[in-house]
Design a protein around this motif. Structure first.
Motif, PDB file in Angstrom:
ATOM      1  N   ALA A   1      29.827  50.360  10.391  1.00 15.55           N
ATOM      2  CA  ALA A   1      30.741  50.428  11.523  1.00 15.55           C
ATOM      3  C   ALA A   1      31.001  49.036  12.086  1.00 15.55           C
ATOM      4  O   ALA A   1      32.143  48.682  12.415  1.00 15.55           O
ATOM      5  N   ALA A   2      29.954  48.214  12.193  1.00 14.61           N
ATOM      6  CA  ALA A   2      30.119  46.857  12.713  1.00 14.61           C
ATOM      7  C   ALA A   2      30.984  46.014  11.791  1.00 14.61           C
ATOM      8  O   ALA A   2      31.863  45.262  12.240  1.00 14.61           O
ATOM      9  N   LEU A   3      30.761  46.114  10.482  1.00 14.03           N
ATOM     10  CA  LEU A   3      31.565  45.360   9.527  1.00 14.03           C
ATOM     11  C   LEU A   3      33.024  45.796   9.563  1.00 14.03           C
ATOM     12  O   LEU A   3      33.937  44.965   9.508  1.00 14.03           O
ATOM     13  N   THR A   4      33.251  47.098   9.680  1.00 13.21           N
ATOM     14  CA  THR A   4      34.621  47.605   9.703  1.00 13.21           C
ATOM     15  C   THR A   4      35.361  47.121  10.944  1.00 13.21           C
ATOM     16  O   THR A   4      36.519  46.694  10.878  1.00 13.21           O
ATOM     17  N   ARG A   5      34.689  47.188  12.102  1.00  6.91           N
ATOM     18  CA  ARG A   5      35.329  46.736  13.342  1.00  6.91           C
ATOM     19  C   ARG A   5      35.710  45.261  13.265  1.00  6.91           C
ATOM     20  O   ARG A   5      36.782  44.856  13.713  1.00  6.91           O
ATOM     21  N   LEU A   6      34.811  44.451  12.700  1.00  5.09           N
ATOM     22  CA  LEU A   6      35.041  43.006  12.691  1.00  5.09           C
ATOM     23  C   LEU A   6      36.029  42.568  11.627  1.00  5.09           C
ATOM     24  O   LEU A   6      36.845  41.667  11.850  1.00  5.09           O
ATOM     25  N   LEU A   7      35.983  43.226  10.451  1.00  4.23           N
ATOM     26  CA  LEU A   7      36.650  42.658   9.283  1.00  4.23           C
ATOM     27  C   LEU A   7      37.888  43.410   8.811  1.00  4.23           C
ATOM     28  O   LEU A   7      38.658  42.862   8.013  1.00  4.23           O
ATOM     29  N   THR A   8      38.088  44.643   9.244  1.00  3.94           N
ATOM     30  CA  THR A   8      39.212  45.417   8.702  1.00  3.94           C
ATOM     31  C   THR A   8      40.057  46.002   9.824  1.00  3.94           C
ATOM     32  O   THR A   8      39.844  47.145  10.237  1.00  3.94           O
ATOM     33  N   PRO A   9      41.037  45.249  10.313  1.00  2.00           N
ATOM     34  CA  PRO A   9      41.958  45.800  11.312  1.00  2.00           C
ATOM     35  C   PRO A   9      42.699  47.018  10.766  1.00  2.00           C
ATOM     36  O   PRO A   9      42.792  47.220   9.551  1.00  2.00           O
ATOM     37  N   ARG A  10      43.236  47.827  11.666  1.00  2.00           N
ATOM     38  CA  ARG A  10      43.990  49.008  11.272  1.00  2.00           C
ATOM     39  C   ARG A  10      45.108  48.615  10.310  1.00  2.00           C
ATOM     40  O   ARG A  10      45.792  47.608  10.501  1.00  2.00           O
ATOM     41  N   GLY A  11      45.270  49.442   9.274  1.00  3.27           N
ATOM     42  CA  GLY A  11      46.313  49.192   8.295  1.00  3.27           C
ATOM     43  C   GLY A  11      45.874  48.376   7.100  1.00  3.27           C
ATOM     44  O   GLY A  11      46.571  48.335   6.084  1.00  3.27           O
ATOM     45  N   GLU A  12      44.718  47.711   7.201  1.00  3.58           N
ATOM     46  CA  GLU A  12      44.213  46.944   6.061  1.00  3.58           C
ATOM     47  C   GLU A  12      43.765  47.887   4.943  1.00  3.58           C
ATOM     48  O   GLU A  12      43.374  49.024   5.186  1.00  3.58           O
ATOM     49  N   ARG A  13      43.796  47.382   3.719  1.00  6.91           N
ATOM     50  CA  ARG A  13      43.325  48.164   2.575  1.00  6.91           C
ATOM     51  C   ARG A  13      41.830  47.932   2.361  1.00  6.91           C
ATOM     52  O   ARG A  13      41.346  46.802   2.451  1.00  6.91           O
ATOM     53  N   VAL A  14      41.132  49.022   2.042  1.00  5.70           N
ATOM     54  CA  VAL A  14      39.716  48.955   1.670  1.00  5.70           C
ATOM     55  C   VAL A  14      39.546  49.727   0.370  1.00  5.70           C
ATOM     56  O   VAL A  14      39.885  50.926   0.302  1.00  5.70           O
ATOM     57  N   ALA A  15      39.047  49.082  -0.661  1.00  9.85           N
ATOM     58  CA  ALA A  15      38.798  49.736  -1.946  1.00  9.85           C
ATOM     59  C   ALA A  15      37.435  50.427  -1.913  1.00  9.85           C
ATOM     60  O   ALA A  15      36.466  49.876  -1.374  1.00  9.85           O
ATOM     61  N   VAL A  16      37.378  51.620  -2.471  1.00 12.58           N
ATOM     62  CA  VAL A  16      36.132  52.391  -2.508  1.00 12.58           C
ATOM     63  C   VAL A  16      35.964  53.010  -3.886  1.00 12.58           C
ATOM     64  O   VAL A  16      36.936  53.334  -4.563  1.00 12.58           O
ATOM     65  N   GLU A  17      34.721  53.177  -4.294  1.00 13.67           N
ATOM     66  CA  GLU A  17      34.444  53.962  -5.496  1.00 13.67           C
ATOM     67  C   GLU A  17      34.922  55.394  -5.264  1.00 13.67           C
ATOM     68  O   GLU A  17      34.979  55.864  -4.132  1.00 13.67           O
ATOM     69  N   HIS A  18      35.221  56.070  -6.372  1.00 13.13           N
ATOM     70  CA  HIS A  18      35.731  57.432  -6.246  1.00 13.13           C
ATOM     71  C   HIS A  18      35.030  58.314  -7.266  1.00 13.13           C
ATOM     72  O   HIS A  18      35.277  58.152  -8.465  1.00 13.13           O
ATOM     73  N   PRO A  19      34.078  59.171  -6.788  1.00 11.94           N
ATOM     74  CA  PRO A  19      33.767  59.527  -5.410  1.00 11.94           C
ATOM     75  C   PRO A  19      32.957  58.454  -4.686  1.00 11.94           C
ATOM     76  O   PRO A  19      32.509  57.482  -5.297  1.00 11.94           O
ATOM     77  N   SER A  20      32.760  58.675  -3.368  1.00 14.74           N
ATOM     78  CA  SER A  20      31.960  57.766  -2.567  1.00 14.74           C
ATOM     79  C   SER A  20      31.253  58.563  -1.481  1.00 14.74           C
ATOM     80  O   SER A  20      31.443  59.774  -1.340  1.00 14.74           O
ATOM     81  N   TYR A  21      30.432  57.865  -0.689  1.00 16.60           N
ATOM     82  CA  TYR A  21      29.630  58.511   0.345  1.00 16.60           C
ATOM     83  C   TYR A  21      30.533  59.091   1.427  1.00 16.60           C
ATOM     84  O   TYR A  21      31.341  58.389   2.023  1.00 16.60           O
ATOM     85  N   ALA A  22      30.375  60.379   1.696  1.00 16.91           N
ATOM     86  CA  ALA A  22      31.302  61.104   2.559  1.00 16.91           C
ATOM     87  C   ALA A  22      31.400  60.503   3.955  1.00 16.91           C
ATOM     88  O   ALA A  22      32.500  60.364   4.515  1.00 16.91           O
ATOM     89  N   ASN A  23      30.267  60.130   4.556  1.00 20.28           N
ATOM     90  CA  ASN A  23      30.304  59.631   5.929  1.00 20.28           C
ATOM     91  C   ASN A  23      31.015  58.297   6.041  1.00 20.28           C
ATOM     92  O   ASN A  23      31.690  58.023   7.038  1.00 20.28           O
ATOM     93  N   ILE A  24      30.894  57.453   5.034  1.00 22.39           N
ATOM     94  CA  ILE A  24      31.596  56.167   5.061  1.00 22.39           C
ATOM     95  C   ILE A  24      33.092  56.383   4.880  1.00 22.39           C
ATOM     96  O   ILE A  24      33.912  55.735   5.542  1.00 22.39           O
ATOM     97  N   LEU A  25      33.473  57.278   3.990  1.00 28.08           N
ATOM     98  CA  LEU A  25      34.902  57.588   3.838  1.00 28.08           C
ATOM     99  C   LEU A  25      35.493  58.046   5.170  1.00 28.08           C
ATOM    100  O   LEU A  25      36.596  57.617   5.555  1.00 28.08           O
ATOM    101  N   GLN A  26      34.772  58.906   5.887  1.00 27.05           N
ATOM    102  CA  GLN A  26      35.289  59.385   7.167  1.00 27.05           C
ATOM    103  C   GLN A  26      35.331  58.262   8.200  1.00 27.05           C
ATOM    104  O   GLN A  26      36.294  58.159   8.972  1.00 27.05           O
TER     105      GLN A  26
END
Length: 378
Positions: free
Chosen positions: A75-100
């Motif tokens: 949560a801290a990394l997301t707030r600091l580093l990924t403003p709304r609208g930015e792209r984030v690549a994730v493995e598919h599938p991935s951990y459900a709570n992080i995706l949410q």
């Protein structure tokens, strides 16, 4: 109700209680201070740094920030580093709570499928996504991936770090499962940060919530000192800091009782894994899965049936299981469920027997078409 939603085990005793007894003895000097340590207690930052150094990645305490679990770290990394609208690549599938968490932060998820040829990353797909989508951040679980249990080899780790560096993408590696090695023939893997000597590409997230106890909400971030300073400054607008007593307990565990606790944890997880796998083979022989060599989760293909329908029917029959769609983007993985290694026999066999009964209901058309409830997943 048998709850298979939470991939966490009971605490390895007596080590957790011993750690808190030592923590209480060490607490008095801290009570004479304000108790506010946004970057974490120095004693714990030093212990985490030593732990990384012992695993082959030289680390200074200035590279460590203590967080409220791995979710607090992400949560801290997301707030600091990924403003709304930015792209984030994730493995598919991935951990459900992080995706949410990422969805709710307003980022655009870019899923990258795991390889079909072997249980690992598809580096061709990763290079294409990093080149074409230029994501601001990528989130990966290289060690006993949740939910699939995949362990990524060192060559692939090195290649993904190189590709992320070339694309200017920050690579966040979730290593909360890294030390849950369950089989003797599994080679030791260095952390992702070992392949980033400059320290500018890889940020590592760790936690004791999987390795020790989910009730011990202490995690950490390992990153470049300037990133840690930025995260610490931003914490004033989030949770301010983590509890002092729990940090003292984790410091004691890391420095004094870690290996003993991990031996207990691995033995229990191994027994539970084998119990679940044996029950699946006996009661659901048409379900497909690879036996993970570590971690706490098994990813099962449900014999062509809907995982969501099975989850809904299972709820009626007294077993709660998360459907595969919880771990995907845009409704993917409907034909899967995730099973954690949280139960020993005979409860593991009973849980799978109830899942088999749920599958029979779905196969016969007797299960209702209502969606499964959004039960807790961890």
């Amino acid at each position: 109700m048998i709850d298979l939603g939470c991939a966490a085990l009971p605490a390895p005793e007596p080590h957790l209680t011993s750690a808190f007894e030592h923590a209480l003895a060490e607490l008095p000097p801290y009570t004479h201070t304000h108790g506010d340590y946004p970057a974490g207690l120095p004693v714990l930052r030093e212990a985490v740094a030593r732990h990384y150094s012992a695993r082959g990645t030289a680390t200074m305490p200035e590279q460590v920030m203590i967080t409220t679990g791995a979710m607090g770290a992400l949560a801290a990394l997301t707030r600091l580093l990924t403003p709304r609208g930015e792209r984030v690549a994730v493995e598919h599938p991935s951990y459900a709570n992080i995706l949410q968490l990422l969805r709710e932060s307003g980022v655009r998820l870019v899923p990258v499928a795991l390889s079909d040829r072997r249980p690992s990353w598809d580096l061709t797909a990763w290079r294409q996504v990093l080149r074409d989508s230029a994501p601001r951040m990528a989130y990966v679980i290289p060690d006993f991936h949740n939910p699939t249990g995949v362990l990524v080899d060192e060559e692939q780790r090195r290649e993904l770090v190189t590709a992320a560096r070339a694309a200017g993408t920050l690579l966040v590696a979730d290593e909360t499962m890294a030390e849950l090695v369950l089989d003797d023939d599994v080679p030791a893997m260095r952390p992702m940060a070992a392949f980033d000597p400059g320290g500018s590409t890889v940020v590592t997230v760790g936690s004791v919530s999987k390795t020790i106890w989910a009730g011990l909400r202490i995690g950490w971030i390992r990153a470049a000192p300037e990133t840690v300073r930025s995260l610490t400054a931003a914490r004033a607008y989030a949770d301010l800091g983590s509890p002092v007593l729990e940090q003292l307990a984790v410091a004691h565990l890391l420095d004094n009782e870690w290996e003993q606790a991990m031996r207990l944890r691995r033995a229990r997880a191994r027994e539970n894994r084998d119990a679940v796998a044996g029950a699946l083979r006996a009661h659901l022989p048409d379900w497909e899965f690879r036996l993970p060599h570590g971690g706490l989760t098994l990813w099962a293909r449900t014999g062509g049936l809907s995982g969501s329908r099975i989850a809904e029917a299972g709820e009626r029959l007294g077993v709660r299981v998360p459907a595969g769609t919880r771990f995907g983007v845009d409704g993917a993985f409907e034909a899967y469920v995730r099973l954690p290694f949280t139960l020993a026999d005979p409860l593991a066999t009973e849980a799978v027997a109830r899942l088999a009964a749920a599958a029979d209901l779905v196969r016969s058309g007797a299960a209702s078409g209502s969606p499964a409830p959004r039960s807790y997943v961890a």
